[in-house]
Scaffold this motif. Structure first.
Motif, PDB file in Angstrom:
ATOM      1  N   LEU A  23       0.808  -1.217   0.000  1.00  0.00           N
ATOM      2  CA  LEU A  23       0.000   0.000   0.000  1.00  0.00           C
ATOM      3  C   LEU A  23       0.841   1.267   0.000  1.00  0.00           C
ATOM      4  O   LEU A  23       0.419   2.299  -0.512  1.00  0.00           O
ATOM      5  N   ASP A  24       2.044   1.213   0.574  1.00  0.00           N
ATOM      6  CA  ASP A  24       2.932   2.371   0.654  1.00  0.00           C
ATOM      7  C   ASP A  24       4.366   1.844   0.648  1.00  0.00           C
ATOM      8  O   ASP A  24       4.644   0.832   1.295  1.00  0.00           O
ATOM      9  N   ASP A  25       5.251   2.517  -0.048  1.00  0.00           N
ATOM     10  CA  ASP A  25       6.640   2.055  -0.146  1.00  0.00           C
ATOM     11  C   ASP A  25       7.332   1.936   1.207  1.00  0.00           C
ATOM     12  O   ASP A  25       8.305   1.213   1.343  1.00  0.00           O
ATOM     13  N   ARG A  26       6.846   2.640   2.222  1.00  0.00           N
ATOM     14  CA  ARG A  26       7.460   2.593   3.558  1.00  0.00           C
ATOM     15  C   ARG A  26       6.966   1.420   4.390  1.00  0.00           C
ATOM     16  O   ARG A  26       7.511   1.134   5.456  1.00  0.00           O
ATOM     17  N   ASP A  27       5.941   0.719   3.937  1.00  0.00           N
ATOM     18  CA  ASP A  27       5.294  -0.328   4.739  1.00  0.00           C
ATOM     19  C   ASP A  27       6.208  -1.514   5.049  1.00  0.00           C
ATOM     20  O   ASP A  27       7.039  -1.907   4.230  1.00  0.00           O
ATOM     21  N   ASP A  28       5.998  -2.069   6.235  1.00  0.00           N
ATOM     22  CA  ASP A  28       6.703  -3.277   6.678  1.00  0.00           C
ATOM     23  C   ASP A  28       5.938  -4.537   6.302  1.00  0.00           C
ATOM     24  O   ASP A  28       6.475  -5.639   6.389  1.00  0.00           O
ATOM     25  N   ARG A  65      12.325  -8.402   8.357  1.00  0.00           N
ATOM     26  CA  ARG A  65      12.415  -8.915   9.726  1.00  0.00           C
ATOM     27  C   ARG A  65      12.018  -7.805  10.688  1.00  0.00           C
ATOM     28  O   ARG A  65      12.447  -6.658  10.552  1.00  0.00           O
ATOM     29  N   LEU A  66      11.184  -8.158  11.670  1.00  0.00           N
ATOM     30  CA  LEU A  66      10.688  -7.199  12.655  1.00  0.00           C
ATOM     31  C   LEU A  66      10.891  -7.771  14.053  1.00  0.00           C
ATOM     32  O   LEU A  66      10.107  -8.598  14.511  1.00  0.00           O
ATOM     33  N   PRO A  67      11.945  -7.356  14.737  1.00  0.00           N
ATOM     34  CA  PRO A  67      12.175  -7.857  16.096  1.00  0.00           C
ATOM     35  C   PRO A  67      11.046  -7.436  17.039  1.00  0.00           C
ATOM     36  O   PRO A  67      10.334  -6.462  16.788  1.00  0.00           O
ATOM     37  N   THR A  68      10.919  -8.146  18.144  1.00  0.00           N
ATOM     38  CA  THR A  68       9.925  -7.808  19.170  1.00  0.00           C
ATOM     39  C   THR A  68      10.066  -6.337  19.566  1.00  0.00           C
ATOM     40  O   THR A  68      11.175  -5.848  19.758  1.00  0.00           O
ATOM     41  N   GLY A  69       8.929  -5.636  19.656  1.00  0.00           N
ATOM     42  CA  GLY A  69       8.931  -4.228  20.057  1.00  0.00           C
ATOM     43  C   GLY A  69       9.060  -3.242  18.912  1.00  0.00           C
ATOM     44  O   GLY A  69       9.101  -2.040  19.137  1.00  0.00           O
ATOM     45  N   THR A  70       9.090  -3.740  17.681  1.00  0.00           N
ATOM     46  CA  THR A  70       9.225  -2.870  16.507  1.00  0.00           C
ATOM     47  C   THR A  70       7.869  -2.294  16.106  1.00  0.00           C
ATOM     48  O   THR A  70       6.871  -3.009  16.060  1.00  0.00           O
ATOM     49  N   ASP A  71       7.841  -0.983  15.833  1.00  0.00           N
ATOM     50  CA  ASP A  71       6.646  -0.379  15.258  1.00  0.00           C
ATOM     51  C   ASP A  71       6.469  -0.909  13.846  1.00  0.00           C
ATOM     52  O   ASP A  71       7.442  -1.028  13.088  1.00  0.00           O
ATOM     53  N   VAL A  72       5.233  -1.229  13.472  1.00  0.00           N
ATOM     54  CA  VAL A  72       4.928  -1.800  12.162  1.00  0.00           C
ATOM     55  C   VAL A  72       4.159  -0.763  11.335  1.00  0.00           C
ATOM     56  O   VAL A  72       3.169  -0.205  11.803  1.00  0.00           O
ATOM     57  N   LEU A  73       4.647  -0.535  10.116  1.00  0.00           N
ATOM     58  CA  LEU A  73       4.012   0.419   9.213  1.00  0.00           C
ATOM     59  C   LEU A  73       3.109  -0.273   8.199  1.00  0.00           C
ATOM     60  O   LEU A  73       3.488  -1.269   7.582  1.00  0.00           O
ATOM     61  N   ARG A  74       1.905   0.290   8.060  1.00  0.00           N
ATOM     62  CA  ARG A  74       0.956  -0.070   7.005  1.00  0.00           C
ATOM     63  C   ARG A  74       0.289   1.244   6.607  1.00  0.00           C
ATOM     64  O   ARG A  74       0.007   2.060   7.481  1.00  0.00           O
ATOM     65  N   TYR A  75       0.031   1.447   5.372  1.00  0.00           N
ATOM     66  CA  TYR A  75      -0.471   2.734   4.849  1.00  0.00           C
ATOM     67  C   TYR A  75       0.556   3.838   5.064  1.00  0.00           C
ATOM     68  O   TYR A  75       0.216   5.008   5.061  1.00  0.00           O
ATOM     69  N   GLY A  76       1.806   3.491   5.348  1.00  0.00           N
ATOM     70  CA  GLY A  76       2.830   4.483   5.650  1.00  0.00           C
ATOM     71  C   GLY A  76       2.714   5.027   7.059  1.00  0.00           C
ATOM     72  O   GLY A  76       3.385   5.991   7.412  1.00  0.00           O
ATOM     73  N   GLU A  77       1.873   4.408   7.899  1.00  0.00           N
ATOM     74  CA  GLU A  77       1.655   4.847   9.276  1.00  0.00           C
ATOM     75  C   GLU A  77       1.848   3.674  10.234  1.00  0.00           C
ATOM     76  O   GLU A  77       1.633   2.526   9.866  1.00  0.00           O
ATOM     77  N   VAL A  78       2.200   3.999  11.471  1.00  0.00           N
ATOM     78  CA  VAL A  78       2.340   2.956  12.490  1.00  0.00           C
ATOM     79  C   VAL A  78       0.958   2.417  12.834  1.00  0.00           C
ATOM     80  O   VAL A  78       0.048   3.174  13.163  1.00  0.00           O
ATOM     81  N   ILE A  79       0.811   1.099  12.715  1.00  0.00           N
ATOM     82  CA  ILE A  79      -0.468   0.459  13.058  1.00  0.00           C
ATOM     83  C   ILE A  79      -0.368  -0.364  14.329  1.00  0.00           C
ATOM     84  O   ILE A  79      -1.372  -0.745  14.908  1.00  0.00           O
ATOM     85  N   GLY A  80       0.860  -0.668  14.745  1.00  0.00           N
ATOM     86  CA  GLY A  80       1.019  -1.497  15.924  1.00  0.00           C
ATOM     87  C   GLY A  80       2.475  -1.766  16.217  1.00  0.00           C
ATOM     88  O   GLY A  80       3.375  -1.221  15.580  1.00  0.00           O
ATOM     89  N   GLU A  81       2.675  -2.626  17.198  1.00  0.00           N
ATOM     90  CA  GLU A  81       4.013  -3.001  17.647  1.00  0.00           C
ATOM     91  C   GLU A  81       4.087  -4.515  17.742  1.00  0.00           C
ATOM     92  O   GLU A  81       3.148  -5.155  18.232  1.00  0.00           O
ATOM     93  N   THR A  82       5.193  -5.074  17.285  1.00  0.00           N
ATOM     94  CA  THR A  82       5.331  -6.533  17.345  1.00  0.00           C
ATOM     95  C   THR A  82       5.473  -6.994  18.797  1.00  0.00           C
ATOM     96  O   THR A  82       6.127  -6.343  19.603  1.00  0.00           O
ATOM     97  N   THR A  83       4.831  -8.118  19.100  1.00  0.00           N
ATOM     98  CA  THR A  83       4.910  -8.713  20.438  1.00  0.00           C
ATOM     99  C   THR A  83       5.781  -9.964  20.435  1.00  0.00           C
ATOM    100  O   THR A  83       5.967 -10.600  21.462  1.00  0.00           O
ATOM    101  N   ALA A  84       6.298 -10.298  19.248  1.00  0.00           N
ATOM    102  CA  ALA A  84       7.202 -11.436  19.063  1.00  0.00           C
ATOM    103  C   ALA A  84       8.056 -11.131  17.839  1.00  0.00           C
ATOM    104  O   ALA A  84       7.712 -10.262  17.034  1.00  0.00           O
TER     105      ALA A  84
END
Length: 107
Positions: A23-28, A65-84
């Motif tokens: 959805l956005d080039d910045r997305d994870d 790769r997204l280590p635990t505690g990483t902010d996750v981007l979707r739509y170019g915005e933070v949608i959440g944080e990884t718990t694992a």
């Protein structure tokens, strides 16, 4: 009257099904547009990945790769944080992501 022949090929015969959508080039994460099975190969933004888990249409797949505690981007915005820890090709959902979009939600 002479019949004319056409050797034109329909452009519809060469279309590929888009399996994941960025959805956005910045997305994870990217969005599965079809049901994916573990071991499927998908390509998005010139990057190919192997799906590590079954992922239902409409769900998220990790692009990096997204280590635990990483902010996750979707739509170019933070949608959440990884718990694992999340690896490339993993299903990203409530089992490994906590929303930052729902007010008052704590870890």
């Amino acid at each position: 009257m002479r019949k004319r022949s056409c050797r034109c090929e329909s452009p519809w015969t060469t279309l590929e099904v888009v399996q994941i959508l960025l959805l956005d080039d910045r997305d994870d994460v990217a969005i599965a547009t079809v049901d994916l099975k573990a071991g499927d190969r998908a390509t998005v933004a010139n990057t190919s990945l192997v799906v590590r888990n079954d992922i239902r249409r409409g769900h998220k797949v990790a692009l990096r790769r997204l280590p635990t505690g990483t902010d996750v981007l979707r739509y170019g915005e933070v949608i959440g944080e990884t718990t694992a820890d999340v690896e490339v090709g993993d299903h990203v959902h409530v089992h490994n992501l906590i929303s930052k979009r729902i007010p008052g939600r704590d870890k």
